[in-house]
Write an enzyme that holds these catalytic residues in place. Structure first.
Site, PDB file in Angstrom:
ATOM      1  N   ASP A   1     -10.501   7.356  -3.422  1.00 43.61           N
ATOM      2  CA  ASP A   1     -10.261   6.424  -2.247  1.00 43.61           C
ATOM      3  C   ASP A   1     -10.761   4.821  -2.750  1.00 43.61           C
ATOM      4  OD1 ASP A   1      -9.544   4.841  -0.071  1.00 43.61           O
ATOM      5  OD2 ASP A   1      -9.918   6.581   1.251  1.00 43.61           O
TER       6      ASP A   1
ATOM      7  N   HIS B   1     -10.164   2.028  -0.820  1.00 47.63           N
ATOM      8  CA  HIS B   1      -9.964   1.179   0.263  1.00 47.63           C
ATOM      9  C   HIS B   1     -11.297   0.386   0.494  1.00 47.63           C
ATOM     10  CE1 HIS B   1      -6.089   3.190   0.910  1.00 47.63           C
ATOM     11  NE2 HIS B   1      -5.681   1.940   1.459  1.00 47.63           N
TER      12      HIS B   1
HETATM   13  C1  B12 Z   1      -5.071  -3.209   2.409  1.00 50.60           C
HETATM   14  C2  B12 Z   1      -4.400  -1.533   2.287  1.00 50.60           C
HETATM   15  C3  B12 Z   1      -4.552  -1.299   0.884  1.00 50.60           C
HETATM   16  C4  B12 Z   1      -4.958  -2.294  -0.180  1.00 50.60           C
HETATM   17  C5  B12 Z   1      -6.369  -1.685  -0.435  1.00 50.60           C
HETATM   18  C6  B12 Z   1      -7.177  -2.841  -1.101  1.00 50.60           C
HETATM   19  C7  B12 Z   1      -8.553  -2.403  -1.329  1.00 50.60           C
HETATM   20  N1  B12 Z   1      -9.053  -2.020  -2.652  1.00 50.60           N
HETATM   21  O1  B12 Z   1      -9.355  -2.325  -0.375  1.00 50.60           O
HETATM   22  C8  B12 Z   1      -4.158  -1.457  -1.550  1.00 50.60           C
HETATM   23  C9  B12 Z   1      -2.770  -2.234  -1.378  1.00 50.60           C
HETATM   24  C10 B12 Z   1      -4.858  -1.567  -2.528  1.00 50.60           C
HETATM   25  C11 B12 Z   1      -3.662   0.030  -0.911  1.00 50.60           C
HETATM   26  C12 B12 Z   1      -3.709   1.155  -1.486  1.00 50.60           C
HETATM   27  C13 B12 Z   1      -3.336   2.178  -1.056  1.00 50.60           C
HETATM   28  N2  B12 Z   1      -3.183   2.628  -0.008  1.00 50.60           N
HETATM   29 CO1  B12 Z   1      -3.474   1.434   1.476  1.00 50.60          CO
HETATM   30  N3  B12 Z   1      -3.784   0.481   3.021  1.00 50.60           N
HETATM   31  C14 B12 Z   1      -4.013  -0.783   3.336  1.00 50.60           C
HETATM   32  C15 B12 Z   1      -3.998  -1.163   4.798  1.00 50.60           C
HETATM   33  C16 B12 Z   1      -2.686  -1.961   4.943  1.00 50.60           C
HETATM   34  C17 B12 Z   1      -5.041  -1.845   5.477  1.00 50.60           C
HETATM   35  C18 B12 Z   1      -6.449  -1.285   5.163  1.00 50.60           C
HETATM   36  C19 B12 Z   1      -7.387  -2.461   5.865  1.00 50.60           C
HETATM   37  O2  B12 Z   1      -8.188  -2.949   4.676  1.00 50.60           O
HETATM   38  N4  B12 Z   1      -7.688  -2.617   7.020  1.00 50.60           N
HETATM   39  C20 B12 Z   1      -8.622  -3.392   7.205  1.00 50.60           C
HETATM   40  C21 B12 Z   1     -10.052  -3.023   7.616  1.00 50.60           C
HETATM   41  C22 B12 Z   1     -10.823  -3.864   8.191  1.00 50.60           C
HETATM   42  O3  B12 Z   1      -9.872  -1.785   8.323  1.00 50.60           O
HETATM   43  P1  B12 Z   1      -9.998  -0.204   8.065  1.00 50.60           P
HETATM   44  O4  B12 Z   1     -10.054  -0.070   6.552  1.00 50.60           O
HETATM   45  O5  B12 Z   1      -8.928   0.646   8.798  1.00 50.60           O
HETATM   46  O6  B12 Z   1     -11.446  -0.072   8.348  1.00 50.60           O
HETATM   47  C23 B12 Z   1     -12.006  -0.130   9.917  1.00 50.60           C
HETATM   48  C24 B12 Z   1     -11.830   0.970  10.810  1.00 50.60           C
HETATM   49  O7  B12 Z   1     -10.960   1.821  10.252  1.00 50.60           O
HETATM   50  C25 B12 Z   1     -13.397   1.478  11.008  1.00 50.60           C
HETATM   51  N5  B12 Z   1     -13.942   2.534   9.945  1.00 50.60           N
HETATM   52  C26 B12 Z   1     -13.481   2.828   8.456  1.00 50.60           C
HETATM   53  N6  B12 Z   1     -14.260   3.839   8.027  1.00 50.60           N
HETATM   54  C27 B12 Z   1     -14.837   4.234   9.242  1.00 50.60           C
HETATM   55  C28 B12 Z   1     -15.926   5.220   9.327  1.00 50.60           C
HETATM   56  C29 B12 Z   1     -16.479   5.433  10.393  1.00 50.60           C
HETATM   57  C30 B12 Z   1     -17.510   6.550  10.623  1.00 50.60           C
HETATM   58  C31 B12 Z   1     -16.327   4.622  11.583  1.00 50.60           C
HETATM   59  C32 B12 Z   1     -16.835   4.862  13.111  1.00 50.60           C
HETATM   60  C33 B12 Z   1     -15.253   3.706  11.453  1.00 50.60           C
HETATM   61  C34 B12 Z   1     -14.354   3.395  10.344  1.00 50.60           C
HETATM   62  O8  B12 Z   1     -14.019   0.373  10.806  1.00 50.60           O
HETATM   63  C35 B12 Z   1     -13.603  -0.419   9.695  1.00 50.60           C
HETATM   64  C36 B12 Z   1     -14.153  -1.645   9.899  1.00 50.60           C
HETATM   65  O9  B12 Z   1     -13.551  -2.415  11.314  1.00 50.60           O
HETATM   66  C37 B12 Z   1      -3.779   0.467   5.299  1.00 50.60           C
HETATM   67  C38 B12 Z   1      -2.911   0.291   6.750  1.00 50.60           C
HETATM   68  C39 B12 Z   1      -3.343  -0.352   7.934  1.00 50.60           C
HETATM   69  N7  B12 Z   1      -4.551  -0.136   8.430  1.00 50.60           N
HETATM   70  O10 B12 Z   1      -2.762  -1.169   8.319  1.00 50.60           O
HETATM   71  C40 B12 Z   1      -3.220   0.967   4.522  1.00 50.60           C
HETATM   72  C41 B12 Z   1      -3.260   2.555   4.370  1.00 50.60           C
HETATM   73  C42 B12 Z   1      -4.831   2.926   4.557  1.00 50.60           C
HETATM   74  N8  B12 Z   1      -3.108   2.896   2.723  1.00 50.60           N
HETATM   75  C43 B12 Z   1      -2.702   4.016   2.415  1.00 50.60           C
HETATM   76  C44 B12 Z   1      -2.271   4.603   1.323  1.00 50.60           C
HETATM   77  C45 B12 Z   1      -1.517   5.868   1.289  1.00 50.60           C
HETATM   78  C46 B12 Z   1      -2.471   3.630   0.180  1.00 50.60           C
HETATM   79  C47 B12 Z   1      -2.315   4.336  -1.292  1.00 50.60           C
HETATM   80  C48 B12 Z   1      -2.438   5.953  -1.508  1.00 50.60           C
HETATM   81  C49 B12 Z   1      -0.820   4.176  -1.674  1.00 50.60           C
HETATM   82  C50 B12 Z   1      -0.076   2.802  -1.347  1.00 50.60           C
HETATM   83  N9  B12 Z   1       0.296   2.365  -0.483  1.00 50.60           N
HETATM   84  O11 B12 Z   1      -0.190   2.161  -2.711  1.00 50.60           O
HETATM   85  C51 B12 Z   1      -3.117   3.358  -2.067  1.00 50.60           C
HETATM   86  C52 B12 Z   1      -4.478   4.012  -2.266  1.00 50.60           C
HETATM   87  C53 B12 Z   1      -5.093   3.946  -3.520  1.00 50.60           C
HETATM   88  C54 B12 Z   1      -6.564   4.892  -3.193  1.00 50.60           C
HETATM   89  N10 B12 Z   1      -6.768   5.627  -4.534  1.00 50.60           N
HETATM   90  O12 B12 Z   1      -7.156   4.699  -2.398  1.00 50.60           O
HETATM   91  C55 B12 Z   1      -2.334   4.492   3.694  1.00 50.60           C
HETATM   92  C56 B12 Z   1      -3.100   5.941   4.149  1.00 50.60           C
HETATM   93  C57 B12 Z   1      -2.323   7.029   4.815  1.00 50.60           C
HETATM   94  C58 B12 Z   1      -2.864   8.052   5.548  1.00 50.60           C
HETATM   95  N11 B12 Z   1      -4.200   8.204   5.923  1.00 50.60           N
HETATM   96  O13 B12 Z   1      -1.905   8.871   5.831  1.00 50.60           O
HETATM   97  C59 B12 Z   1      -2.479   3.525   5.070  1.00 50.60           C
HETATM   98  C60 B12 Z   1      -3.030   3.889   6.174  1.00 50.60           C
HETATM   99  C61 B12 Z   1      -0.925   2.935   4.894  1.00 50.60           C
HETATM  100  C62 B12 Z   1       0.121   3.745   5.435  1.00 50.60           C
HETATM  101  N12 B12 Z   1       0.379   3.940   6.790  1.00 50.60           N
HETATM  102  O14 B12 Z   1       0.530   4.437   4.588  1.00 50.60           O
HETATM  103  N13 B12 Z   1      -3.764  -0.171   0.485  1.00 50.60           N
END
Ligand code: B12
Ligand code: B12
Lengths: 489, 134, 489, 134
Positions: free
Chosen positions: B12, B14
């Site tokens: 992963d 992200h």
């Molecule tokens: C930006 C993004 C990307 C970027 C990432 C850039 C990078 N290198 O960081 C790019 C475009 C490269 C990308 C690629 C991929 N992505 Co993407 N991505 C996203 C997206 C839109 C936003 C993620 C993000 O940055 N959010 C903002 C941050 C601040 O929030 P967060 O990550 O959720 O983290 C917060 C909380 O979750 C929490 N949190 C996180 N971890 C933990 C742990 C604990 C213990 C606690 C308490 C809280 C916590 O705190 C964080 C800060 O507030 C999400 C969907 C979404 N959320 O809208 C999909 C998503 C995560 N991606 C997804 C996927 C599938 C992929 C890809 C496999 C396929 C693709 N779409 O190309 C690849 C993965 C590549 C890889 N090997 O990992 C899926 C995961 C699916 C699932 N789990 O069923 C999602 C959910 C989109 C979807 N619905 O399909 N992605």
């Protein structure tokens, strides 16, 4: 590999030599249908209606914005069902999103994932492991549907993947040596990925030499998170030039929506204009350039109605920007990989808006011209920096520019990315830069950015700091574009 | 200052949430040990041992979390930190699933706390404080 | 009534005299809370947060677009539940859509409808019969929620309705002597409805005289079907002037989305500008004018995802136009009155887009300026025509202008509307006029329209005819804006 | 030329579809007798008697269709045109309801054909032709 990295077309011999090794990477590489003559023969049978390159060129001529979702599940039959559903929902192109193990060339784990998914009747992989399914599996996909198919992934070394999908008649492949490294890898050098993607492009060049049109699409949005347009556009232009050198003739450069409508339209327009300019400047004249607009690529709102609102709002901007293609999201985006149904809803809402607006263009105006001029200036500045450090060679320049932080992508996981710049929105919601690190901007450009950010901070009555960036990262999923400080919320 | 190990497991990449978690927990007064993306179970465990961290926050966004997290508790026990607190959050399974079930699956795997998609790290802070007896 | 119709403020005596008769129209009119002193006292207790006029004025100052759905069910408790749900979904204002029997003053049938709905546990009326529920019922609604409440209907004679809702603390009422006649009635004369609405406005004027701010909102979209902006804007301006004369101080003029983004933004901007201009010109200087943008008012697509796409696309345009308020639709629009849930989804998607875009404006540009100038010219031309035939009196002018077809609304059911004009879209999707009847346009303006329509017909290689109009009426529900002929579909 | 009576029943003022139906049926070669919006059952029946029309197309858009259409067949019988064809279409009930049930309700009320929301008049043309034995 012993020859130093250069932006120069691979000789046919070198290519064929390397190819042997590539095909030996996994058992499916030995499929006789990977024989290039047989592959060319098969690709000749693919009708124009399933040819990505041709359909895009026609859309560009028509001034229409076509739609394509993301989608991929591990089991072949399920994947076909999924793509059929998306086609029925109105997708003009279908994707095949590749799973993350395949992206890391971990084919053994992918194989386990397929098995487990079939047994448990739920997807244990986040995509379709195309290499494991091989040419036959991928052809089965193409033959089951009526529109062009593309592989979408994020694979630093996609050589074997590219071989398999193109031989299977998939006429487009997303990615590039920069865009599928910096956001998608941690410790793979740019030198390695640029080489790998030179191979992937050379393969497309081989097909072009044999009369087969294949589209290539650098991944525009990079990390999808507050990437200033000039940075992603510069990367796209570099990858377009690198691809063109290897013989690619049909290129779709991409951009991930930022959220300010004018900046977004300006970004798409300059992306097309400057990509064509740079291609011409370096002597690549017979290339069809199209653009792809990615619906909001950052964190989505969890509420499905809000997510659909964001999807349709993105579509409105994309259609008015006259991007050739738009990549759609689904109402499930913030939660997980969407069901076929949710994904189809995203396609339908998007397609409806694009079709409705097909006869309209965002009007020329001074605000737009100013933003376009700004992006152009910044891109020219960055391109110059790249070519200077590369001593005239683009491939070398890219490697060194990232090494020195002259090119720098926010939030990227790669250790080959400096990670020194901090983006933030200005008071209109345009993405600007707060902290430049060593970014290759002129002092004048930096002043412009500083001024814009200062304006916002003053309005919000708070200091300029990383807190702005954090607030902006979280804003959209909470229903705001600009992560306003307490004072102005 | 107590140490907290954070990172993103498996294949992963992200990175955004990970950077925000680092920033938030540092601001909250912890010694954050960030092993970044593409980390293995072993990477997490070694970091926790090295820094004597009582808690590990595993992020998994890309959908393979279930496969990637299996056996992690057993590995902790083997490595002599059987009582380390294991949190997991992000988008930890593929697709939109009933979260009650998902939580149970991860609890069975030995995780102490399991967070649904989009739980901002701020919301988990009070859990951390409580679990660390602060 | 013996005095001839004039645009002149009703004297207090005449008003109070007429009032007796109005209140005797149905049993709920005898409620002691309809005593004006008691009503004023009650309205004084309504907090600013529930005052429509004040909340709109604040939104205008902030440059925000607030959202309001349509909604109304017959049974009181159900209606409250519905409004609470909409409020929770993010509605900044809640409506109460009145049923069609009440709109025709058929209170007996409305009473039956309430009973039957309660018995059958499903709504047998298409709205909330506020007159039947009386002041107490309407106050129960207001007290159950935290945002301002408005009555929305389509009632040629809304005098009793207005009395009841205002005494109940509802601080806004939609409608007007033209806009709630021409699209909503068949054989009620304009003279009658203008008189009725003078009364309604005079009631608001009475409250204003007693320090109570109440908002009035002419119904902008009229038939919601290919209405050229200059026609609906002219009607809105006439109604604003008529209301101002009776002492109304807070007016929201409205417009129903046409579909061409530039024309829509131009329409909202000129609507605000010209309404203010005309009010000033005729000496009404202390009036707060705000605007309301109606999401697409014509036939909707049946598919819910497509409908949501249209809703969010409408919201994007509304937000960029800086309309003060937007009336939302639901994904069920093409089928029937939405469930609370479906209605809430429309609100959420809409609100998300408006909030996201709150810091952005559609940029000034020559295309927009041209369209604005065109609308202004047309409105001035129509206003002059009205005042000329009215021999200086606006009320008389309106009646005569409709009589002579100088003002004419397409697709209106009223026999007091000439129904001679035929609208159709031009090649960019702007609504123009194909057949003018006796519309009060100058020859120069007609030439402009003819040229625009000719351009489209030529592009579609077909003759200029009513078929264009028909195709355009059906287009949006089929996913197109312009109902292209076969050649160009 | 056969006559067809069209109109919009009850307190309903939706005029757009009505105008399109008039245009389409006229083009299709019928003598269209359009009684317009806000029409009562009696208006429809009188028009049918006067013009000897074998078919009445009732439109109802605004939601009160069910109340407005009750007893219409009985009134036709009383008026001596018991075998006139009665069609109804538009948005004939309040809200999104299961259309099978809605159809049954209207069939029980004596309507020969009942159309779901948004059925364009073009689609009903072949039914008209068939039912009129053309
Ligand atoms: C930006 C993004 C990307 C970027 C990432 C850039 C990078 N290198 O960081 C790019 C475009 C490269 C990308 C690629 C991929 N992505 Co993407 N991505 C996203 C997206 C839109 C936003 C993620 C993000 O940055 N959010 C903002 C941050 C601040 O929030 P967060 O990550 O959720 O983290 C917060 C909380 O979750 C929490 N949190 C996180 N971890 C933990 C742990 C604990 C213990 C606690 C308490 C809280 C916590 O705190 C964080 C800060 O507030 C999400 C969907 C979404 N959320 O809208 C999909 C998503 C995560 N991606 C997804 C996927 C599938 C992929 C890809 C496999 C396929 C693709 N779409 O190309 C690849 C993965 C590549 C890889 N090997 O990992 C899926 C995961 C699916 C699932 N789990 O069923 C999602 C959910 C989109 C979807 N619905 O399909 N992605
Ligand atoms: C435009 C419109 C209006 C305009 C009408 C202007 C006018 N005087 O004509 C205005 C804004 C004034 C209006 C008012 C109201 N409306 Co209205 N309106 C619409 C809307 C958006 C489009 C209707 C339309 O013109 N469609 C285009 C024409 C071409 O299509 P059509 O009318 O469906 O007719 C075609 C077919 O249905 C078919 N057809 C029609 N009749 C028949 C009969 C037969 C036998 C056959 C075979 C076929 C057939 O052929 C026609 C031509 O192709 C619809 C929703 C929608 N469809 O998207 C709501 C809608 C009809 N309205 C509705 C309501 C409730 C009202 C109001 C009560 C409340 C309000 N919103 O203010 C008032 C009613 C006032 C009254 N007393 O009637 C509801 C009805 C709800 C229900 N049935 O559950 C709808 C469905 C919206 C909704 N989902 O809430 N409305």
């Amino acid at each position: 590999m012993t020859t130093p990295l250069r932006n120069r077309k691979m000789s046919l011999e070198d290519f064929l030599e390397e190819r042997k090794q590539v095909l030996s990477g996994w058992k499916t590489g030995s499929d006789p249908d990977l024989d290039l003559d047989r592959a060319v023969a098969y690709l000749r049978t693919v009708p124009d209606s399933k040819n990505f390159a041709k359909k895009l060129a026609a859309a560009k001529a028509d001034g229409r914005t076509l739609v394509q979702p993301r989608a991929g599940v591990p089991v072949l039959e399920e994947h076909i069902k999924l793509l059929r559903h998306l086609q029925a929902s109105g997708a003009d192109f279908v994707p095949t999103t590749i799973d993350s193990y395949t992206r890391q060339n971990r084919y053994v784990e992918a194989e386990n994932g397929i098995k487990e998914s079939a047994e448990q009747h739920r997807a244990m992989l986040n995509g379709f492991p195309a290499v494991n399914h091989g040419v036959a599996g991928c052809r089965a996909v193409l033959e089951a549907i009526d529109v062009p198919v593309q592989a979408r992934h994020g694979t630093p070394d996609a050589r074997l993947l590219a071989e398999i999908i193109h031989a299977a008649g998939w006429t487009s492949n997303e990615g590039g040596g920069i865009s599928y490294n910096i956001p998608y890898a941690k410790s793979v050098s740019l030198e390695t990925t640029i080489r790998n993607w030179q191979y992937v492009d050379r393969l497309v060049g081989y097909y072009e030499d044999h009369g087969i049109s294949i589209n290539r699409e650098p991944f525009g949005p990079l990390t999808g998170t507050l990437v200033p347009p000039s940075i992603s556009n510069t990367v796209a232009i570099c990858e377009a030039l690198l691809a063109a050198e290897q013989g690619v003739k049909n290129i779709t450069v991409g951009y991930g929506m930022g959220g300010n409508v004018i900046q977004d339209v300006a970004a798409i327009r300059t992306l097309l204009k400057q990509t064509e300019q740079y291609l011409h400047k370096y002597g690549y004249r017979d290339i069809v350039v199209t653009t792809v607009f990615h619906q909001w690529m950052g964190g989505f709102p969890a509420d499905e109605a809000e997510a659909t609102g964001l999807i349709a709002m993105s579509s409105t901007v994309a259609a008015l920007s006259k991007a050739t293609k738009m990549i759609t999201k689904s109402p499930h985006e913030s939660i997980g990989i969407p069901t076929a149904e949710a994904n189809g809803l995203g396609v339908k809402a998007s397609k409806f808006v694009c079709t409705l607006l097909k006869d309209q263009v965002f009007p020329d105006c001074s605000a737009l011209n100013k933003e376009m001029a700004q992006i152009e200036r910044e891109v020219d500045c960055l391109m110059t920096a790249v070519l200077v450090v590369g001593e005239g060679d683009l491939a070398v320049g890219v490697v060194r520019a990232f090494e020195q932080g002259l090119l720098d992508v926010p939030f990227a996981p790669s250790k080959f990315n400096a990670g020194k710049i901090l983006p933030a929105r200005d008071n209109d919601g345009c993405i600007r830069i707060l902290e430049f690190g060593n970014l290759g901007f002129s002092e004048e450009i930096k002043q412009f950015h500083r001024g814009k950010i200062a304006e916002r901070a003053a309005y919000e009555k708070r200091p300029i700091s990383f807190q702005l960036t954090i607030d902006d990262v979280n804003a959209v999923s909470r229903g705001q574009l600009i992560g306003r400080g307490k004072e102005k919320r | 200052m107590k140490s907290i190990v954070i990172g993103v497991i498996g294949a992963d990449v992200h990175a955004v949430g990970n950077k925000i978690i680092e920033y938030t927990l540092t601001n909250a007064g912890y010694n954050v040990v960030n092993i970044g993306v593409l980390s293995t179970q072993e990477d997490f465990i070694h970091a926790a041992i090295e820094t004597n961290a009582p808690i590990i926050l595993v992020s998994s966004l890309y959908g393979h979390g279930e496969i990637d997290c299996r056996g992690m508790r057993a590995k902790c026990i083997e490595s002599g930190i059987g009582d380390v607190l294991l949190y997991v959050g992000g988008n930890i399974v593929v697709g939109k699933q009933d979260f009650q079930e998902v939580r149970e699956r991860f609890v069975k795997m030995g995780f102490n706390r399991v967070y649904p998609p989009g739980t901002p790290i701020d919301e988990a802070l009070s859990d951390i404080r409580r679990d660390l007896g602060e």
